[in-house]
Design an enzyme around this catalytic site. Structure first.
Site, short mmCIF file in Angstrom:
data_model
loop_
_atom_site.label_atom_id
_atom_site.label_comp_id
_atom_site.label_asym_id
_atom_site.label_seq_id
_atom_site.Cartn_x
_atom_site.Cartn_y
_atom_site.Cartn_z
N SER A 17 23.41 2.41 -27.80
CA SER A 17 24.09 1.12 -27.64
C SER A 17 23.89 0.38 -26.49
O SER A 17 22.70 -0.07 -26.01
CB SER A 17 25.29 1.08 -28.23
OG SER A 17 25.95 -0.25 -28.37
N ASP A 24 21.46 -1.75 -29.56
CA ASP A 24 21.03 -1.44 -30.92
C ASP A 24 21.59 -2.26 -32.01
O ASP A 24 21.55 -1.98 -33.23
CB ASP A 24 21.77 -0.08 -31.33
CG ASP A 24 23.14 -0.05 -31.21
OD1 ASP A 24 23.81 -0.97 -30.55
OD2 ASP A 24 23.98 1.08 -31.93
N ALA A 74 36.63 -7.60 -30.14
CA ALA A 74 36.41 -8.63 -29.11
C ALA A 74 34.82 -8.84 -28.55
O ALA A 74 34.21 -9.80 -28.50
CB ALA A 74 37.51 -8.89 -28.22
N ASN A 75 34.37 -7.60 -28.29
CA ASN A 75 33.19 -7.31 -27.85
C ASN A 75 31.91 -8.05 -28.84
O ASN A 75 30.72 -7.97 -28.63
CB ASN A 75 32.86 -6.10 -27.34
CG ASN A 75 32.88 -5.04 -28.49
OD1 ASN A 75 32.66 -5.22 -29.68
ND2 ASN A 75 33.32 -3.56 -27.98
N ALA A 97 42.14 5.43 -22.11
CA ALA A 97 40.89 6.07 -21.65
C ALA A 97 39.83 5.47 -22.49
O ALA A 97 39.91 5.43 -23.59
CB ALA A 97 41.32 7.70 -21.75
N GLY A 127 36.52 5.63 -24.90
CA GLY A 127 36.03 6.73 -25.80
C GLY A 127 34.49 7.04 -25.41
O GLY A 127 33.93 7.90 -26.01
N THR A 128 33.74 6.31 -24.43
CA THR A 128 32.42 6.05 -24.44
C THR A 128 31.89 6.37 -23.05
O THR A 128 30.65 6.73 -22.87
CB THR A 128 31.60 4.94 -25.08
OG1 THR A 128 31.95 3.80 -24.22
CG2 THR A 128 31.90 4.71 -26.34
N ARG A 138 40.19 2.07 -19.10
CA ARG A 138 39.99 0.54 -19.11
C ARG A 138 41.37 -0.15 -19.03
O ARG A 138 42.27 0.43 -19.66
CB ARG A 138 39.36 0.18 -20.53
CG ARG A 138 37.84 0.40 -20.61
CD ARG A 138 37.12 -0.31 -21.72
NE ARG A 138 36.09 0.56 -22.18
CZ ARG A 138 34.88 0.84 -21.74
NH1 ARG A 138 34.64 0.34 -20.48
NH2 ARG A 138 34.08 1.49 -22.24
P1 NG1 Z 1 35.68 2.15 -25.03
O1 NG1 Z 1 34.60 2.86 -24.47
O2 NG1 Z 1 36.19 3.53 -25.93
O3 NG1 Z 1 36.23 1.49 -24.88
C1 NG1 Z 1 33.75 0.72 -26.36
C2 NG1 Z 1 34.16 -0.44 -26.73
C3 NG1 Z 1 35.05 -0.54 -27.99
C4 NG1 Z 1 33.53 -0.06 -29.03
C5 NG1 Z 1 33.06 1.25 -28.70
C6 NG1 Z 1 31.62 1.83 -29.24
C7 NG1 Z 1 35.40 -2.33 -25.30
C8 NG1 Z 1 36.79 -2.49 -24.42
N1 NG1 Z 1 35.48 -1.01 -25.98
O4 NG1 Z 1 34.66 1.77 -26.42
O5 NG1 Z 1 35.26 -1.82 -28.57
O6 NG1 Z 1 32.77 -0.78 -29.34
O7 NG1 Z 1 32.40 1.24 -27.22
O8 NG1 Z 1 30.59 1.17 -28.95
O9 NG1 Z 1 34.57 -3.07 -25.57
ZN ZN Z 2 25.79 -1.18 -30.25
#
Ligand code: NG1
Ligand code: ZN
Length: 534
Positions: free
Chosen positions: A64, A283, A378-379, A503, A505-506, A511
């Site tokens: 992504s 992506d 929001a993203n 925390a 997830g990616t 954050r």
């Molecule tokens: P993480 O890294 O868990 O905050 C981020 C985005 C999610 C979601 C995932 C999957 C923010 C704050 N977090 O997750 O909204 O889109 O990636 O791609 O934008």
């Molecule tokens: Zn994406």
């Protein structure tokens, strides 16, 4: 006789000392340590398909919005949904087994435990984004799939939502729920035709400049444009940042994540004030809009804005169609939604808002409980889903006058235009254009609906992010002990303050989000909370 599974797994040995987790977006990390994971994901995909009597399962190779040297993989369920949670856990276990023998044993144990008949056909669809590591990782998945005896359809390069679309089409072909033709052409034809119908002869004002993050969205959008009505009649699109020949340019100083995080246009942007722009991610499952206002100030229209715009438009059409009593619309957000957006939906649009943990699967599940569920992070990641009953009602309702007939026709076209299998930047982008054209709104008028609270998102590197545990849709920390109370104290010091830490997830980070009445207060709050988290 040698076991093909052991052979395939031992061909791609796992690096020592690494722990893999199937997180919010599947497995995602540096591409050079993913070979072993991809082979095992091939095995899991085959098992998942067999457990569903040979339904098609999707494997998408993408990271992504992550930097070019990363990659990842996620599995897609038959209707285009994210992988079931129980299977996420199994995938994690599979990824962390040491060698071929252990993997092969786990494979047969899983089959036994879930009563999976290994003679049942397994069918798997694969696709990838444009990362340089994609071809090698595809080979690793193929090895796993071959060892498991799966039938494979390789679509080459696709956007993530296109892959979800293919999976849903393949599994519904020939049924009353047929979603479309499972080809790229089928995708473009479906969304192109729906766009034309939904516009009802209206023309978008000005043009739209689309930043494709130098990712797979670029060539796919160029193709999609060929299936849209002529630009003189509908919408003029300028495609920028579509260089996929240079994979190291992916997501660098461009794309939806850059724009949302930095709250500025890509430095390469050459548009004039009030030109409408949007950015896709690597992506093409996220989109955010923006423009420079008459004073040259950057203005962002993010996922919250798309949700409010679309919810208000669908609400109007439902009312105009005479269906307001039978169809209720709701909006699903995460804690990252701006407080002003939440307030606008509840108090101005008078719609229900649900808040879920981060990750589209959570939003999707909440939206499934609504007649029409509008969900966006929001993203810019999100979509709209319609319940079975709502689809029936809209399909079968007899309009009482021409006004109702027109609104019904718009609603039906919107259902086709919205990729209901998953959030889709290309489809969401066209939907926004339809709404703006119907309302005859400029981006400035769209922006005027409410004023965002100034906010700041920070990424904090910590020793161990796993100690950060949350409750209340991730809005409050339960661990480390005492930290939430300290955050609360800081929040109370600013006006209209709100802040939370969780925390990622990616990524290996925590954050921190903060918002407040002024930019200075929001920045200050974010910094203070980040200090507490460190
Ligand atoms: P993480 O890294 O868990 O905050 C981020 C985005 C999610 C979601 C995932 C999957 C923010 C704050 N977090 O997750 O909204 O889109 O990636 O791609 O934008
Ligand atoms: Zn994406």
């Amino acid at each position: 006789m040698s076991d093909p599974i052991i052979e395939a797994v031992d061909k791609h040995p796992a690096p020592k000392g690494l722990q893999y987790t199937y997180g919010t977006a599947g497995f995602r990390t540096k591409a050079d340590v993913l070979d072993s994971v991809l082979t095992r994901v091939g095995l899991v995909a085959a098992l998942r398909s067999r457990s569903l009597k040979g339904k098609w399962i999707g494997v998408m190779i993408t990271a992504s919005h992550n930097p070019p040297e990363d990659n990842g993989v996620k599995l897609v369920e038959p209707l285009g949904n994210m992988l079931q949670e129980e299977w996420e856990v199994l995938s994690t276990e599979m990824a962390n087994k040491t060698g071929g023998e252990e993997v092969a044993k786990f494979y047969s144990d899983m089959a036994a435990k879930y009563n999976i008949d290994l003679e049942t056909p397994a069918r798997v669809v694969v696709a990838r984004d444009t990362r340089a590591s994609g071809a090698r990782l595809l080979g690793c998945v193929q090895d796993g799939l071959k060892a498991a005896g799966a039938e494979v359809k390789d679509y080459g390069f696709l956007t993530t939502p296109q892959l979800h679309y293919m999976v849903r089409c393949l599994n519904t072909e020939g049924t009353k729920d047929a979603y479309g033709t499972p080809t790229e052409k089928g995708y473009y034809e479906k969304f192109g035709a729906a766009f034309k119908t939904a516009l009802k002869g209206k023309k978008a004002s000005g043009s739209l400049t689309v930043d494709c993050a130098n990712g797979v969205g670029g060539p796919k959008l160029t193709e999609l444009i060929k299936y849209l009505p002529p630009k003189e009649e509908a919408l003029e699109i300028h495609v920028v940042n579509d260089n996929v020949i240079k994979p190291e340019a992916l997501n660098v100083d461009c794309g939806a994540d850059f724009v949302k995080t930095n709250q500025r246009a890509p430095p390469s942007s050459k548009t004039d004030p009030n030109d409408r722009c949007c950015s896709l991610d690597g992506d093409a499952d996220r989109v955010v809009f923006y423009f420079k206002d008459s004073n040259n100030v950057f203005r962002l229209l993010d996922g919250d804005r798309i949700a409010t715009l679309v919810a208000s438009f669908l609400g109007d059409q439902v009312r105009l169609a005479g269906l307001a009593d039978s169809i209720k619309i709701g909006v699903v957000q995460t804690a990252y939604a701006n407080g002003a957006a939440t307030q606008y939906v509840e108090q101005h649009l008078k719609l229900k808002v649900d808040c879920t943990p981060t990750g589209v699967k959570h939003l999707h599940h909440a939206a499934e409980k609504l007649d029409i569920g509008v969900y966006f992070e929001a993203n810019g990641h999100g979509t709209v889903i319609f319940s079975e009953n709502t689809l029936d009602t809209i399909a079968n309702y007899e309009p009482k006058n021409p006004g109702q007939a027109e609104a019904l026709s718009v609603l039906r076209a919107c259902i086709d235009l919205i990729n209901q299998s998953v959030g889709d930047a290309l489809s969401d982008m066209l939907l926004v254009e339809v709404v703006l054209a119907h309302k005859s709104w400029s981006t400035q008028e769209w922006l005027n609906t409410y004023t965002d609270l100034p906010n700041r998102l920070l990424k904090v590197t910590v020793k161990d992010r796993n100690v950060f545990k949350t409750t209340d849709a991730e809005r409050r920390l339960t661990s480390p002990e005492g930290l939430q109370e300290k955050i609360d104290k800081e929040v109370q010091k600013v006006r209209q303050g709100r802040s939370f830490a969780r925390a990622s997830g990616t990524e290996d980070a925590v954050r921190v989000y903060a918002e407040a009445a002024t930019k200075a207060e929001a920045e200050d709050l974010a910094r203070k909370v980040a200090e507490l988290v460190k």
